[in-house]
Enzyme design. Structure first.
Site, PDB file in Angstrom:
ATOM      1  CE  LYS A  77      -5.054  -2.091  -7.718  1.00 58.75           C
ATOM      2  NZ  LYS A  77      -3.831  -1.732  -6.978  1.00 58.75           N
ATOM      3  CB  SER A 152      -1.060  -3.268  -9.047  1.00 56.08           C
ATOM      4  OG  SER A 152      -1.524  -2.732  -7.815  1.00 56.08           O
ATOM      5  CB  SER A 176       0.109  -0.243  -6.468  1.00 58.07           C
ATOM      6  OG  SER A 176       1.003  -1.316  -6.607  1.00 58.07           O
TER       7      SER A 176
END
Length: 489
Positions: A77, A152, A176
């Site tokens: 990420k 996210s 997330s």
């Protein structure tokens, strides 16, 4: 080589047996990403030259049979810093930022001889639940490209679900990792707070953030967590608890026999989609058939979690993001007349709307006139939520329930209404407030979209969650179903 249907153990066995080299596997991974990412938009940037160089070195050294992750590609990420590789947190503010050091988890993956192939898309500074808040692109759900992948960590989830990489790391502040894992039909864990070092994670909410892996299967997830967990002298909140080999005990598909499981009535209350409810009730029946007891329990203060979370998380974000001032690093506005212009214009132009919204909320909550009324009260609510979990987990091995009230929603459907978007995390947020581990895994389908089940455990008891998740996985076939390349199932 098509490795989509192979688990990490099988991939590693192929590498050890020299059926494929690490370089060939890495080349195949990049070819796969380049072929599929125009549809998925999971990656923000690739690490091709450095990854192929690393793969060549690993081949020259020889794949270590005792290193279960050696030669395996991984995506990170884009809020996990990588030395020399652009790390943007999906924000214009950091569009050209190249870190000068690696995050602890990045180092640990390199030590395990995993190969970082690129950085995945996300909601800007991890603020959002759909990956629509990225400054650069909108990632699509692997199962239906008209739907969001969640957020996210939507880029990481979509990359794993679509077969671009077998493993990706995400971060979880209020759901997330678990929510996008659920939306894309993969396995994701938010470890206990402190289990994994946050050194090198671009901070959102420092008392809530945790890094965790996303994989196709439970055993793979357990293997990766063991590799990235552990105490780190750089992070004083990281725990000194010993890190088990979580995957070592995952051979018994009936390991939940005799366990007591709590199913909170609040997790199946009004607002949760009927198909989602039925999938969780069916999962409860599966556990009963495997010899576990499933009790209805209550988490009465769960409903206050969203309000408390957005005060606490936004307050911490307001503090953490003040470093982005247009002076030290990051985006700097042009046409400025004085120091105040530098601050105001750089932040106004560099941050997206959702980030600015949360900074404003956090700054307000921390202001002298409102601290007691908002932040202090939210902190007290957090304690009450922690006590609710303690009461249930005192008599139960873990808690089960849905990850989200619905399956993945349409791109653009809810971004116009931030409050509706916030409520999508109502079932995951309390776990972060309590610092507990939470495992998301596939538990069914609704209108051809995955339904995710969440298992919540005692602090530092990820082992029980993995055993329970593995038992469910091995007695169902949801994890074996994969999306079609076209994204319409």
């Amino acid at each position: 080589m098509n490795y989509f249907d192979k688990d990490l153990a099988s991939l590693h066995a192929d590498l050890v047996a020299k059926k494929i080299s690490a370089k060939e596997l890495t080349e195949a991974t990049f070819a796969n990403i380049k072929a599929t990412d125009p549809q998925i938009d999971a990656f923000l940037n690739l690490n091709e030259d450095a990854a192929l160089t690393q793969a060549t070195k690993i081949d020259e050294q020889g794949i270590n049979a005792d290193q279960p992750l050696a030669g395996i590609p991984v995506g990170l990420k884009d809020n996990i810093v990588t030395n020399g590789l652009t790390t943007t947190a999906a924000s214009k503010m950091l569009e050209n930022f190249k870190p000068v050091y690696d995050a602890t988890v990045t180092e640990k993956l390199a030590n395990a001889q995993m190969i970082t192939v690129g950085k995945t898309n996300m909601d800007e500074f991890a603020m959002g639940g759909s990956t629509e808040n990225s400054a650069f692109k909108t990632t699509k759900n692997a199962w239906d490209h008209t739907k969001v992948p969640g957020g996210s960590s939507g880029g990481s989830a979509a990359a794993v679900a679509s077969g671009q990489v077998p493993v990706a790391l995400g971060s979880d502040t209020g759901g997330s990792i678990r929510q996008p894992a659920a939306f894309n039909g993969v396995v994701g864990i938010k470890p206990t707070y402190g289990r994994v070092s946050r050194w090198g994670l671009i901070a959102f909410g420092s008392s809530l953030d945790q890094i965790g892996p996303m994989t196709r299967g439970v055993k793979d997830n357990a293997t990766v967590l063991s590799a990235i967990a552990g105490h780190d002298e750089h992070d004083l909140t990281s725990s000194t608890q010993a890190v088990p080999e979580f995957a070592a005990d995952l051979n018994d598909a009936t390991s939940v026999k005799g366990m007591r499981i709590g199913l909170p009535k609040e997790f199946l209350a009004e607002g949760v989609n009927d198909d989602v409810k039925q999938a969780i009730l069916a999962a409860a029946d599966t556990y009963r058939q495997l010899g576990a007891t499933v009790d209805e329990v209550s988490l009465p203060h769960n409903k206050y979690g969203v309000a408390a979370y957005y005060i606490i998380a936004s307050s911490e974000a307001s503090s953490n993001l003040q470093r982005f001032d247009g002076i030290r690093y990051g985006y700097r506005a042009d046409d400025v007349q004085n120091l105040e212009d530098v601050y105001v214009k750089s932040r106004s132009e560099g941050f997206g709307e959702e980030v600015k919204r949360r900074i404003m909320l956090g700054t307000f909550s921390l202001s002298a006139g409102f601290y007691d009324a908002y932040f202090l009260k939210a902190a007290k609510v957090r304690t009450v939520i922690i006590n609710d979990f303690k009461a249930v987990l005192k008599d139960h091995d873990f808690i089960m329930g849905p990850v989200a009230p619905t399956t993945a929603f349409g791109i653009g459907d809810e971004i116009k209404d931030p409050i509706t978007m916030y409520m999508n995390d109502v079932l995951t947020i309390p776990v972060n407030l309590a610092g507990l581990p939470g495992l998301s895994l596939p538990a069914g389908f609704s209108n051809n979209l995955p339904v995710g089940m969440q298992l919540i455990g005692r602090p530092f008891d990820e082992s029980t969650l993995y055993k329970a998740g593995y038992a469910f996985e091995q007695n169902t076939d949801f994890h074996l179903q994969v999306p079609t390349l076209g994204g319409q199932n």
